[in-house]
Design a protein around this motif. Structure first.
Motif, mmCIF file in Angstrom:
data_model
loop_
_atom_site.group_PDB
_atom_site.id
_atom_site.type_symbol
_atom_site.label_atom_id
_atom_site.label_comp_id
_atom_site.label_asym_id
_atom_site.label_seq_id
_atom_site.Cartn_x
_atom_site.Cartn_y
_atom_site.Cartn_z
ATOM 1 N N UNK A 59 81.207 67.644 -29.040
ATOM 2 C CA UNK A 59 81.507 69.002 -29.492
ATOM 3 C C UNK A 59 82.783 69.528 -28.853
ATOM 4 N N UNK A 60 83.020 69.161 -27.579
ATOM 5 C CA UNK A 60 84.196 69.696 -26.911
ATOM 6 C C UNK A 60 85.423 68.815 -27.067
ATOM 7 N N UNK A 109 73.467 78.409 -26.297
ATOM 8 C CA UNK A 109 73.664 79.586 -25.465
ATOM 9 C C UNK A 109 72.503 79.812 -24.504
ATOM 10 N N UNK A 110 71.299 79.617 -25.016
ATOM 11 C CA UNK A 110 70.123 79.876 -24.170
ATOM 12 C C UNK A 110 69.359 78.573 -23.956
ATOM 13 N N UNK A 132 81.344 78.272 -34.172
ATOM 14 C CA UNK A 132 82.711 78.547 -33.734
ATOM 15 C C UNK A 132 82.817 78.651 -32.223
ATOM 16 N N UNK A 182 82.071 75.136 -28.588
ATOM 17 C CA UNK A 182 82.919 74.474 -27.598
ATOM 18 C C UNK A 182 83.231 75.394 -26.421
ATOM 19 N N UNK A 183 83.225 76.713 -26.646
ATOM 20 C CA UNK A 183 83.517 77.649 -25.558
ATOM 21 C C UNK A 183 82.324 77.857 -24.645
ATOM 22 N N UNK A 184 81.140 77.827 -25.229
ATOM 23 C CA UNK A 184 79.951 78.262 -24.499
ATOM 24 C C UNK A 184 79.191 77.099 -23.892
ATOM 25 N N UNK A 185 79.233 75.949 -24.550
ATOM 26 C CA UNK A 185 78.319 74.844 -24.225
ATOM 27 C C UNK A 185 78.453 74.412 -22.758
ATOM 28 N N UNK A 225 89.746 84.054 -23.551
ATOM 29 C CA UNK A 225 88.459 83.763 -22.932
ATOM 30 C C UNK A 225 88.075 84.954 -22.088
ATOM 31 N N UNK A 265 82.321 85.186 -19.043
ATOM 32 C CA UNK A 265 81.552 84.117 -19.688
ATOM 33 C C UNK A 265 81.274 82.993 -18.711
ATOM 34 N N UNK A 276 77.275 84.059 -17.174
ATOM 35 C CA UNK A 276 76.965 83.719 -18.544
ATOM 36 C C UNK A 276 75.525 84.092 -18.825
ATOM 37 N N UNK A 277 75.268 84.516 -20.053
ATOM 38 C CA UNK A 277 73.883 84.852 -20.392
ATOM 39 C C UNK A 277 73.127 83.570 -20.641
ATOM 40 N N UNK A 278 72.841 82.884 -19.557
ATOM 41 C CA UNK A 278 72.226 81.586 -19.740
ATOM 42 C C UNK A 278 70.777 81.681 -20.143
ATOM 43 N N UNK A 279 70.151 82.737 -19.736
ATOM 44 C CA UNK A 279 68.746 82.874 -20.097
ATOM 45 C C UNK A 279 68.563 84.120 -20.957
ATOM 46 N N UNK A 306 93.296 71.756 -28.687
ATOM 47 C CA UNK A 306 91.929 71.985 -29.135
ATOM 48 C C UNK A 306 91.883 72.935 -30.325
ATOM 49 N N UNK A 341 88.587 72.271 -32.717
ATOM 50 C CA UNK A 341 87.438 72.250 -31.824
ATOM 51 C C UNK A 341 87.161 73.660 -31.355
ATOM 52 N N UNK A 342 88.226 74.402 -31.113
ATOM 53 C CA UNK A 342 88.115 75.774 -30.647
ATOM 54 C C UNK A 342 88.755 76.674 -31.699
ATOM 55 N N UNK A 343 88.121 77.797 -31.955
ATOM 56 C CA UNK A 343 88.626 78.716 -32.971
ATOM 57 C C UNK A 343 89.526 79.750 -32.298
#
Lengths: 282, 432
Positions: A119-120, A190-191, A276, A279-282, B15, B19, B23-26, B83, B88-90
């Motif tokens: 993905x990245x 994300x979660x 979208x 790739x930024x969040x993963x 960015x 983040x 990050x809102x991981x949970x 990227x 890959x990145x928007x």
């Protein structure tokens, strides 16, 4: 003059911009990349039983052992009715789609996260990832089908014309797994909570589906509500197609189908919207 | 001919630093934050401060067949740019149009699966980087031959040595034949021999008329492969033009911090070195003693190295490696082996004549060698040699001459007499 025109009229192969449209699904690109889909499924199948001692036998053993346990506990001890079908056969016909579904859902939920290196690093339609993950376990199902053939012969049950409808219900099962998998794989990026929820959800879901008991045990007035669970429709469909007993009620099957289509449609939209930022969040 | 291959307009990528930090991981965090922000006004007010622009209004056009290098410090936005261009990145805003099939090699071996064999991975990896099955089949033998893994084709790649692994990965990638190619640092793989092979392959690609965008820290590679360079700094394009002058300016700027003609340590305990030898200082100075004047290409200069010898009766000597800004060793030179020395402070001086080195910044690496055969310490000196080109010799050309050295050599041209062949040849020309 002509040159200028040709430059202006050339359409870019790729247009890169910030996409805001909710419904730009671009499903055509999935078709363009169908060869990659084939390779991803092939990879999942190839690596599944690498470096195991008994290999593909696992695909058969899992539903087989579950079937034996169910027969002992639900069939013999709890004496749960099985619509006049020998309990082992009754349980196994349900375990075919159920084992597939739980495999497909588990794998597709983790698929995007597990493929973060792809993905990245490289572009291809992200939809292929959960799609491949939910298609690959079909191979296991085919192996289990062979066991069922043996079981049917053992209990002298002859197949009916309903068998021809099996691909239909197989498609139904894949759609259900994919629909839920789209949601869960995108949410999982994300979660990571999703990774913990899914095994638990599958456990609960099995008891909410007619795997160990017949759907006919559900009181008539709750029937429609019960079939909001699409797996109820899938399993009843499998039983009918393979065993030929009790044609399922079209009304309740339609309920299951409608739920799947709604989940699938919304799943694709949600997935495309969030991909979208993968790739930024993963 | 001359058609546009890539057109980028105001490409920007933001960015949010939060983040990464929080990050809102949970789901719980997300819900908690969501509730908090419900009761807070100006929810968006904090966005500006935490924003980080990895790319900001980057615009350029690249024509078909151009080989363009992208250079810049770490974090300048080079990889983000690739990227974005490879989808890959928007981008946050801005857009880019790409005309032609794109292949991107942001990292070799993407999608390799350790459990699969070399053969299987060639097909899988090929499909992932965008080759058709038919294409892979056609190129299969060439890939295997290039990677030199014939014997191990049916072994899982997890059993490969790391060298074999990257060779195979690069081989697959190198046989992708798109119209436009994005390459990020793939040359840094394998041993020296294979790197040379990779560079050769990249050269073929570059000369084959394909459009290439090439991100690298290897200035030698950029210099030899690219016709044009984009220099990125903090997300924006600083310079865009022909390669050599920009690369040189970039190298000079990135070495600015170490542009000092001497370094020294007074405290022996913190000086670089080990328990045999410690450095006291490294100094570059003109031989004529006019210390405030700059070094030019004509000035003879000397490099002085002062070291403490900590062990009585050790035979040490000093070797110098001089690197150009492009990272090439201009020359190496070693002092004559000394007889065993008593403990104490020593000074070695190396005299470098004028009219030898080319202009530019040169780095010094000092090796301390024991008993003429074992290197016991390698010191990357903070002192550097900055040679200016103030009295240019050739009046017709004002650029920097290529080459590591610019020696003044003796030339002689002689008249060898009026030969018969010349006469008949010129006569022949007159008749035609």
């Amino acid at each position: 003059m002509n040159v200028v025109e040709s430059i202006e009229s050339r359409k870019p192969t790729v247009l890169i911009e910030s996409r805001k449209g909710l419904f730009r699904l671009d499903l055509r690109s999935v078709w363009q990349y169908r060869e990659l889909l084939y390779f991803l499924v092939w990879r999942d199948v190839m690596i599944r039983y690498k470096q195991t001692a008994i290999g593909v036998a696992w695909a058969i053993l899992q539903p087989l052992i579950t079937m034996i346990i169910f027969t002992l506990i639900f069939g013999n001890l709890a004496k749960i009715p099985s619509d006049g079908i020998p309990y082992p056969v009754f349980a196994f016909t349900a375990l075919l789609p159920w084992t597939y579904f739980s495999q497909a859902l588990t794998r597709s939920s983790n698929s995007v996260v597990n493929n973060s290196n792809l993905v990245t690093k490289i572009y291809f339609p992200r939809l292929l990832i959960p799609l491949a993950a939910s298609v690959a376990p079909i191979v296991d199902l085919f192996f289990s089908l062979l066991v069922l053939v043996v079981l049917l012969a053992w209990f002298h049950i002859s197949p009916s014309w309903g068998m021809l409808a099996l691909p239909l219900f197989l498609g139904f099962a894949i759609s259900t797994a994919l629909a839920v998998g789209l949601w869960s794989s995108a949410l999982n990026v994300r979660y990571r909570d999703v990774g913990y929820i899914i095994p638990f959800l599958i456990q609960v879901w099995m008891y909410a589906s007619p795997v160990a008991y017949p759907a006919s045990m559900i009181p008539e007035k709750w029937r429609v509500l019960y079939f909001l669970n699409p797996m109820a429709g899938v399993i009843e469909g499998f039983r009918w197609a393979l065993l030929g007993k009790q044609r399922p009620d079209f009304m309740v099957m339609a309920v299951s189908l409608a739920v799947v289509l709604a989940l699938l449609g919304s799943g694709i939209v949600y997935f495309k919207r969030t991909e979208q930022t993968f790739a930024d969040v993963i | 001919m001359g058609d546009i291959a890539i057109r980028a307009g105001n490409l920007s990528k933001r960015y949010n630093i939060t983040m990464g930090k929080r990050r809102h991981d949970t789901l719980r965090d997300q819900i908690a934050d969501g509730l908090k922000s419900l009761f807070r006004r100006n929810r968006r007010s904090s966005l500006g401060e935490n924003a980080f622009w990895a790319l900001k209004d980057v615009s350029f056009e690249i024509k078909e067949g151009e080989v363009v290098g992208i250079i810049g410090q770490n974090g300048a936005g080079k990889s983000t740019l690739l990227k974005v261009l490879s989808q890959i990145v928007v981008p946050t805003y801005g857009q880019a149009q790409i005309y032609g099939r794109v292949g991107s090699l942001l990292e070799v071996g993407t999608g390799f699966h350790p459990e699969l064999t070399g053969r299987e991975n060639i097909f899988l990896n090929g499909a992932i980087i965008g080759m058709k099955k038919e294409e892979i089949r056609r190129q299969f033998d060439a890939i295997v031959e290039f990677a030199e893994v014939e014997k191990f084709l049916d072994v899982p790649v997890k059993r490969y040595s790391s060298g074999m692994y990257v060779r195979l990965a690069f081989a697959v990638a190198a046989h992708l034949q798109p119209e436009i190619m994005f390459v990020d640092e793939v040359l840094a793989v394998g041993d020296a021999a294979f790197q040379k092979k990779c560079l050769g392959k990249m050269g073929d690609v570059a000369k084959g008329g394909r459009t290439v965008l090439f991100v690298s820290h290897n200035m030698t590679a950029v210099n030899s492969l690219c016709d044009r360079v984009l220099w990125l700094d903090r997300g924006t394009i600083v310079e865009d033009g022909p390669t050599t002058p920009i690369v040189t300016r970039y190298m000079e700027k990135s070495l600015k911090g170490m542009d000092s003609s001497e370094e020294s340590w007074d405290d022996i305990t913190t000086a670089p070195g080990n328990d045999i030898v410690r450095f006291h200082g490294v100094r570059v100075r003109r031989q004529d003693g006019r210390l405030s004047d700059p070094l030019t290409m004509q000035t003879p200069f000397q490099v002085e190295i002062e070291c403490w010898n900590l062990v009585d009766n050790t035979q040490l000597h000093v070797t110098l490696h001089l690197y150009t800004a492009e990272g090439i060793i201009a020359f190496t030179t070693g002092g004559l082996p000394e007889r065993p020395m008593p403990a104490g402070l020593f000074r070695s001086v190396c005299y470098v004549p004028g009219d030898l080195l080319n202009s530019g910044l040169h780095r010094i690496v000092v090796l301390i060698v024991k008993n003429t055969n074992s290197v016991i310490y390698r010191h990357e000196s903070g002192a550097s040699i900055n040679i200016l080109d103030l009295n240019h010799r050739d009046f017709a050309y004002f650029g920097r001459e290529p080459g590591v050295v610019q020696p003044v050599l003796n030339w002689k041209t002689e008249y060898l007499g009026e030969g018969l062949e010349v006469n008949t040849f010129t006569r022949k020309l007159q008749f035609e």
